[in-house]
Design a protein around this motif. Structure first.
Motif, PDB file in Angstrom:
ATOM      1  N   ALA A 114       0.848  -1.196   0.000  1.00  0.00           N
ATOM      2  CA  ALA A 114       0.000   0.000   0.000  1.00  0.00           C
ATOM      3  C   ALA A 114       0.886   1.250   0.000  1.00  0.00           C
ATOM      4  N   ALA A 115       0.443   2.303   0.663  1.00  0.00           N
ATOM      5  CA  ALA A 115       1.160   3.582   0.666  1.00  0.00           C
ATOM      6  C   ALA A 115       2.238   3.617   1.748  1.00  0.00           C
ATOM      7  N   ILE A 116       3.193   4.534   1.564  1.00  0.00           N
ATOM      8  CA  ILE A 116       4.209   4.819   2.579  1.00  0.00           C
ATOM      9  C   ILE A 116       4.202   6.319   2.820  1.00  0.00           C
ATOM     10  N   ASN A 117       4.098   6.699   4.092  1.00  0.00           N
ATOM     11  CA  ASN A 117       4.032   8.112   4.467  1.00  0.00           C
ATOM     12  C   ASN A 117       5.084   8.428   5.512  1.00  0.00           C
ATOM     13  N   LEU A 118       5.928   9.414   5.220  1.00  0.00           N
ATOM     14  CA  LEU A 118       6.913   9.890   6.185  1.00  0.00           C
ATOM     15  C   LEU A 118       6.502  11.270   6.668  1.00  0.00           C
ATOM     16  N   GLY A 119       6.404  11.427   7.978  1.00  0.00           N
ATOM     17  CA  GLY A 119       6.066  12.724   8.541  1.00  0.00           C
ATOM     18  C   GLY A 119       7.233  13.686   8.468  1.00  0.00           C
ATOM     19  N   ALA A 120       7.001  14.898   8.910  1.00  0.00           N
ATOM     20  CA  ALA A 120       8.041  15.917   8.906  1.00  0.00           C
ATOM     21  C   ALA A 120       9.272  15.442   9.668  1.00  0.00           C
ATOM     22  N   ASP A 121      10.448  15.652   9.073  1.00  0.00           N
ATOM     23  CA  ASP A 121      11.740  15.345   9.696  1.00  0.00           C
ATOM     24  C   ASP A 121      11.989  13.845   9.876  1.00  0.00           C
ATOM     25  N   ALA A 122      11.147  12.994   9.307  1.00  0.00           N
ATOM     26  CA  ALA A 122      11.383  11.550   9.409  1.00  0.00           C
ATOM     27  C   ALA A 122      12.535  11.145   8.492  1.00  0.00           C
ATOM     28  N   VAL A 123      13.172  10.007   8.820  1.00  0.00           N
ATOM     29  CA  VAL A 123      14.326   9.521   8.049  1.00  0.00           C
ATOM     30  C   VAL A 123      14.140   8.041   7.755  1.00  0.00           C
ATOM     31  N   ALA A 124      14.364   7.650   6.498  1.00  0.00           N
ATOM     32  CA  ALA A 124      14.254   6.246   6.105  1.00  0.00           C
ATOM     33  C   ALA A 124      15.223   5.968   4.973  1.00  0.00           C
ATOM     34  N   GLY A 125      15.333   4.689   4.597  1.00  0.00           N
ATOM     35  CA  GLY A 125      16.159   4.303   3.457  1.00  0.00           C
ATOM     36  C   GLY A 125      15.335   4.323   2.188  1.00  0.00           C
ATOM     37  N   ASP A 126      15.560   3.339   1.314  1.00  0.00           N
ATOM     38  CA  ASP A 126      14.791   3.247   0.083  1.00  0.00           C
ATOM     39  C   ASP A 126      13.334   2.874   0.393  1.00  0.00           C
ATOM     40  N   LEU A 127      12.405   3.449  -0.384  1.00  0.00           N
ATOM     41  CA  LEU A 127      10.977   3.193  -0.180  1.00  0.00           C
ATOM     42  C   LEU A 127      10.389   2.542  -1.427  1.00  0.00           C
ATOM     43  N   ASN A 128       9.694   1.427  -1.233  1.00  0.00           N
ATOM     44  CA  ASN A 128       9.026   0.732  -2.330  1.00  0.00           C
ATOM     45  C   ASN A 128       7.567   0.535  -1.951  1.00  0.00           C
ATOM     46  N   ALA A 129       6.659   1.218  -2.657  1.00  0.00           N
ATOM     47  CA  ALA A 129       5.245   1.187  -2.284  1.00  0.00           C
ATOM     48  C   ALA A 129       4.383   0.774  -3.471  1.00  0.00           C
ATOM     49  N   GLY A 130       3.348  -0.006  -3.197  1.00  0.00           N
ATOM     50  CA  GLY A 130       2.395  -0.366  -4.231  1.00  0.00           C
ATOM     51  C   GLY A 130       1.453   0.767  -4.559  1.00  0.00           C
ATOM     52  N   ALA A 131       1.380   1.743  -3.687  1.00  0.00           N
ATOM     53  CA  ALA A 131       0.529   2.918  -3.884  1.00  0.00           C
ATOM     54  C   ALA A 131       1.392   4.180  -3.763  1.00  0.00           C
ATOM     55  N   ALA A 132       0.843   5.244  -3.199  1.00  0.00           N
ATOM     56  CA  ALA A 132       1.539   6.529  -3.163  1.00  0.00           C
ATOM     57  C   ALA A 132       2.627   6.580  -2.090  1.00  0.00           C
ATOM     58  N   ILE A 133       3.583   7.477  -2.314  1.00  0.00           N
ATOM     59  CA  ILE A 133       4.609   7.789  -1.313  1.00  0.00           C
ATOM     60  C   ILE A 133       4.548   9.286  -1.031  1.00  0.00           C
ATOM     61  N   THR A 134       4.541   9.624   0.252  1.00  0.00           N
ATOM     62  CA  THR A 134       4.528  11.028   0.655  1.00  0.00           C
ATOM     63  C   THR A 134       5.627  11.278   1.670  1.00  0.00           C
ATOM     64  N   LEU A 135       6.460  12.286   1.406  1.00  0.00           N
ATOM     65  CA  LEU A 135       7.478  12.723   2.357  1.00  0.00           C
ATOM     66  C   LEU A 135       7.070  14.096   2.883  1.00  0.00           C
TER      67      LEU A 135
END
Length: 198
Positions: A114-135
């Motif tokens: 499904a979707a991947i959502n990162l809130g303000a100031d969040a940190v992650a590596g590579d993102l792979n989503a079947g739906a939307a991605i929001t940073l």
């Protein structure tokens, strides 16, 4: 694997399973037992995985030259509370969204059907989503591969963008591999404002 993680007996490397939802509150300690050959933990969860705000995953008895591997395989949504830090963790979510609250950190690959959502100031590596991605604003991630739209908030930073729909890049956001992305500045380069003066 207990359904409630937190200040308890440290967990040595290995495979852990829980058929229902799991929550983390406080500190989860992973004990490497001074072993650098295979410090790997895999947590398989048959429900949602949630962390309370400011929860952390830490390592004990880990040689300084070793890089641990932590995998979370979750059949349900994953929500990391604000300022949570699960460290070097790969998260695979097979039936729900992955959401990182403001300032949360998961420095590994995140994969969701499904979707991947990162809130303000969040940190992650590579993102792979079947739906939307929001940073969110000031969020940082690696390569973004989305089955739908990608949205970068103001001053967000990402690597190459590959979207199945529209890409929206906020003011000051930096990314690579897409015509919408301003080129990153070379080290030591200063960005001058358009209008100079007192």
């Amino acid at each position: 694997l207990p359904a409630a993680l937190g200040v308890s007996t440290p967990l040595v490397a290995g495979n852990y399973n829980q058929g229902a939802a799991v929550s983390l509150t406080g500190i989860l300690t992973l004990n490497a037992e001074h072993d650098c050959t295979a410090p790997e933990w895999t947590f398989t969860i048959g429900g949602t995985f949630n962390t309370a705000a400011s929860s952390t995953v830490v390592f004990s008895n880990l040689p300084s030259t070793c890089v641990p591997v932590v995998n979370w395989v979750v059949t349900g949504a994953v929500t990391l509370g604000a300022l949570s830090n699960v460290g070097i963790s790969n998260i695979e979510c097979t039936a729900g969204e992955i959401t990182l609250g403001a300032g949360a950190k998961a420095v590994g690959d995140l994969t969701s059907d499904a979707a991947i959502n990162l809130g303000a100031d969040a940190v992650a590596g590579d993102l792979n989503a079947g739906a939307a991605i929001t940073l969110g604003a000031n969020a940082v991630a690696g390569v973004l591969n989305a089955g739908a739209a990608i949205t970068l908030g103001a001053n967000a930073v990402a690597g190459v963008l590959d979207a199945g729909a529209a890409i929206t890049v906020g003011a000051g956001a930096i990314c690579t591999g897409n015509s919408l992305c301003p080129a990153p500045l070379a080290p030591g380069t200063l960005q001058l404002p358009a209008a100079l003066g007192v």
